[in-house]
Design a protein around this motif. Structure first.
Motif, PDB file in Angstrom:
ATOM      1  N   UNK A 145       7.716 -48.074   3.003  1.00 15.51           N
ATOM      2  CA  UNK A 145       8.619 -48.426   4.016  1.00 15.51           C
ATOM      3  C   UNK A 145      10.119 -48.449   3.853  1.00 15.51           C
ATOM      4  N   UNK A 146      10.708 -48.686   4.705  1.00 19.62           N
ATOM      5  CA  UNK A 146      12.196 -48.591   4.774  1.00 19.62           C
ATOM      6  C   UNK A 146      12.840 -49.836   4.169  1.00 19.62           C
ATOM      7  N   UNK A 147      12.213 -50.965   3.791  1.00 21.40           N
ATOM      8  CA  UNK A 147      12.545 -51.926   3.001  1.00 21.40           C
ATOM      9  C   UNK A 147      12.294 -51.550   1.493  1.00 21.40           C
ATOM     10  N   UNK A 195      -0.370 -58.850   8.909  1.00 22.85           N
ATOM     11  CA  UNK A 195      -0.206 -57.459   8.896  1.00 22.85           C
ATOM     12  C   UNK A 195      -1.123 -56.637   7.745  1.00 22.85           C
ATOM     13  N   UNK A 200      15.136 -49.414   9.980  1.00 20.56           N
ATOM     14  CA  UNK A 200      13.602 -49.382  10.574  1.00 20.56           C
ATOM     15  C   UNK A 200      13.435 -48.480  11.796  1.00 20.56           C
ATOM     16  N   UNK A 240       2.583 -62.227   6.951  1.00 18.71           N
ATOM     17  CA  UNK A 240       2.216 -61.053   5.952  1.00 18.71           C
ATOM     18  C   UNK A 240       0.695 -60.678   5.733  1.00 18.71           C
ATOM     19  N   UNK A 266       6.411 -49.548  10.051  1.00 17.75           N
ATOM     20  CA  UNK A 266       7.765 -50.075  10.432  1.00 17.75           C
ATOM     21  C   UNK A 266       7.881 -50.741  11.661  1.00 17.75           C
ATOM     22  N   UNK A 286       7.775 -58.644  11.988  1.00 16.01           N
ATOM     23  CA  UNK A 286       7.644 -59.532  10.895  1.00 16.01           C
ATOM     24  C   UNK A 286       9.063 -60.332  10.682  1.00 16.01           C
ATOM     25  N   UNK A 287       9.911 -59.337  10.318  1.00 20.71           N
ATOM     26  CA  UNK A 287      11.315 -59.632   9.717  1.00 20.71           C
ATOM     27  C   UNK A 287      12.226 -60.343  11.003  1.00 20.71           C
ATOM     28  N   UNK A 303      20.128 -56.457   5.390  1.00 19.04           N
ATOM     29  CA  UNK A 303      19.877 -57.853   5.290  1.00 19.04           C
ATOM     30  C   UNK A 303      19.191 -58.270   4.169  1.00 19.04           C
ATOM     31  N   UNK A 304      19.429 -59.553   3.724  1.00 18.89           N
ATOM     32  CA  UNK A 304      18.762 -60.100   2.491  1.00 18.89           C
ATOM     33  C   UNK A 304      17.479 -59.853   2.429  1.00 18.89           C
ATOM     34  N   UNK A 305      16.656 -59.857   3.415  1.00 20.64           N
ATOM     35  CA  UNK A 305      15.435 -59.597   3.441  1.00 20.64           C
ATOM     36  C   UNK A 305      14.947 -58.052   3.217  1.00 20.64           C
ATOM     37  N   UNK A 306      16.050 -57.285   3.512  1.00 20.85           N
ATOM     38  CA  UNK A 306      15.679 -55.756   3.073  1.00 20.85           C
ATOM     39  C   UNK A 306      15.290 -54.983   4.174  1.00 20.85           C
ATOM     40  N   UNK A 311      -0.629 -53.133  -0.847  1.00 23.86           N
ATOM     41  CA  UNK A 311       0.827 -52.953  -0.224  1.00 23.86           C
ATOM     42  C   UNK A 311       2.055 -52.575  -1.232  1.00 23.86           C
ATOM     43  N   UNK A 343       6.783 -56.854   2.520  1.00 21.44           N
ATOM     44  CA  UNK A 343       7.623 -57.322   3.489  1.00 21.44           C
ATOM     45  C   UNK A 343       8.850 -57.652   2.528  1.00 21.44           C
ATOM     46  N   UNK A 344       8.581 -58.018   1.461  1.00 22.14           N
ATOM     47  CA  UNK A 344       9.666 -58.351   0.561  1.00 22.14           C
ATOM     48  C   UNK A 344       9.976 -57.478  -0.568  1.00 22.14           C
ATOM     49  N   UNK A 345      10.754 -56.215  -0.651  1.00 22.24           N
ATOM     50  CA  UNK A 345      10.508 -55.470  -1.614  1.00 22.24           C
ATOM     51  C   UNK A 345      11.456 -55.716  -2.815  1.00 22.24           C
ATOM     52  N   UNK A 346      12.638 -56.517  -2.175  1.00 21.87           N
ATOM     53  CA  UNK A 346      13.637 -56.782  -3.524  1.00 21.87           C
ATOM     54  C   UNK A 346      13.059 -57.601  -4.313  1.00 21.87           C
ATOM     55  N   UNK A 381       6.470 -54.346  10.557  1.00 16.49           N
ATOM     56  CA  UNK A 381       7.256 -55.056   9.652  1.00 16.49           C
ATOM     57  C   UNK A 381       8.737 -55.462  10.634  1.00 16.49           C
TER      58      UNK A 381
END
Lengths: 128, 188
Positions: A68-70, B29, B154, B26, B59, B65-66, B146-149, A12, A34-37, B62
Motif C-alpha cells: 500500500x502507499x503507506x 478491512x 493514496x 482494521x 487504498x 480508515x485513516x 501525516x504521522x499515520x503514514x 497484511x 494500516x500502520x506501516x511506520x 485504507x
C-alpha cells in the motif's frame, strides 16, 4: 551489533529476514498494514545499527505481491538506509527487485525507487 | 418499515457484490479484503485484473480508515460538537458492471476541509499517466506524510492504477459537515 531479524508474515505484513552476519535482507509477501511506520521500525533500527559496521556486500531481495502507499514511504526509508550504507564505501549493496510476470505496476514501482535511490537495482522477473 | 426489496433491487441493478456501512476498523478491512480476494478468485479473473482491483481496493478502504481517525482526532471542534456516529461512520460498495469493477466510498468530511481536498483531487484529475507517475515519485521522495503514514500518495495511486479520473461529489449536509462521494472505475 545488529541482531538477526526474523519476522513472520501475516495476511497484511511481509516476512522480514535480516542477517547482519551475511548482510542478507529478504522482504517477501504483502505489505498492506494500516500502520506501516510501526511495522517497519524494527528493520529501520536494525539497519541503522548495521550501518556502523556493515558487511562487505549486501544482498537485498524484495519480493512483494502487494504494497500500500503507506508502506511505500517506509520501503523508501529502508532504501535510504541502504543508500547510506552503500555510499559509505565499506559495503556494496545490490537490491534485487522481484516482480511477477505481467505485473507492470510492480515493475514500475521498482523503477520509481530506482530513480530516487542511488543503489544498484536488478529487476528480476519471476513466474507466477 | 424499510422497503427491503427496493433496496435489494437497487443493489442488484448496480451489480453490487459487497457493501458495508458503519465503523471502519482494521479488523473489518482484514475480513473485507479476504472476502474480496476469494470473490475475485471465484470469478476467475486474470492475475493482472485481480491485482489491480485488490490494490485499488486496499487504498480506497485504507483512505476511509485513516480519514475516520483524523475526523475523531480533530481538535479544532469542541468535543461536544463531534458526533461519533458521524465521525466513525462510512459506507462503501464494490460492484462489477460488465467488464468494469467499481468501488464507491462515502464518508463525512468537515466543510472547512472541502476546498483544500477538492483542489487536490482536481489537480490529480488534470494529470495524464506520465504526469501521475512523476507526481507520485515527487510526493514519495519529498515525504510530507501525516504521522499515520496515510494521506499524500493514496489518491495519486488510485488514479494511477485505476486508469480513470477520480469521480467525486461533496454533498453539503449542515454547517459543519459534507458527505464525500467517491466512485472509482477500474480498467481491465
Amino acid at each position: 551489533m545488529a541482531e538477526l531479524l526474523n519476522i513472520e508474515g501475516t495476511p497484511k505484513t511481509p516476512v522480514i529476514k535480516f542477517d547482519p552476519i551475511t548482510g542478507k535482507l529478504d522482504l517477501k509477501g504483502r505489505s498492506i498494514p494500516e500502520n506501516s511506520i510501526e511495522f517497519y521500525k524494527p528493520l529501520i533500527d536494525s539497519l541503522e545499527l548495521f550501518s556502523t559496521a556493515p558487511t562487505k556486500e549486501m544482498s537485498v531481495n524484495i519480493h512483494l505481491e502487494y504494497f500500500n502507499t503507506s508502506s511505500s514511504k517506509c520501503i523508501l526509508d529502508v532504501f535510504k538506509k541502504l543508500e547510506y550504507i552503500h555510499k559509505g564505501g565499506n559495503s556494496s549493496v545490490l537490491i534485487n527487485w522481484h516482480y511477477e510476470q505481467d505485473d507492470e505496476d510492480m515493475l514500475e514501482a521498482g523503477e520509481d525507487y530506482q530513480a530516487i535511490i542511488a543503489v544498484p537495482f536488478k529487476m528480476v522477473e519471476v513466474e507466477e | 418499515m424499510l422497503d427491503l426489496y427496493d433496496f435489494y433491487n437497487k443493489m442488484e441493478r448496480n451489480k453490487i457484490m459487497l457493501s458495508f456501512k458503519g465503523d471502519v476498523t482494521s479488523e473489518l478491512l482484514t475480513s473485507i479484503l479476504q472476502i474480496m480476494e476469494a470473490k475475485l478468485e471465484n470469478l476467475q479473473e486474470e492475475a493482472k485484473v485481480k491485482k489491480k482491483v485488490y490494490n485499488v481496493l486496499v487504498e480506497c478502504l485504507q483512505n476511509l480508515y485513516h480519514h475516520m481517525d483524523e475526523m475523531s482526532a480533530n481538535t479544532d471542534i469542541v468535543a461536544d460538537d463531534i458526533d461519533p456516529k458521524v465521525t466513525r461512520s462510512a459506507i462503501f460498495m464494490i460492484g462489477k458492471q460488465g467488464e468494469h469493477y467499481t468501488i464507491i466510498t462515502g464518508n463525512y468530511i468537515f466543510n472547512k476541509n472541502v476546498a483544500g481536498f477538492k483542489a487536490k483531487l482536481d489537480k490529480i484529475n488534470l494529470m495524464d499517466k506520465q504526469q501521475l507517475k512523476e507526481f507520485y515519485k515527487e510526493v514519495l521522495a519529498e515525504g510530507g506524510f501525516s504521522e499515520k503514514g496515510g494521506g499524500g500518495l493514496g489518491m495519486i495511486d488510485i488514479a494511477r492504477k485505476s486508469g480513470h479520473k477520480l469521480d467525486y461529489l461533496f454533498d453539503p449536509i449542515d454547517d459543519t459537515y459534507s458527505f464525500f462521494n467517491l466512485t472509482i472505475r477500474i480498467n481491465q
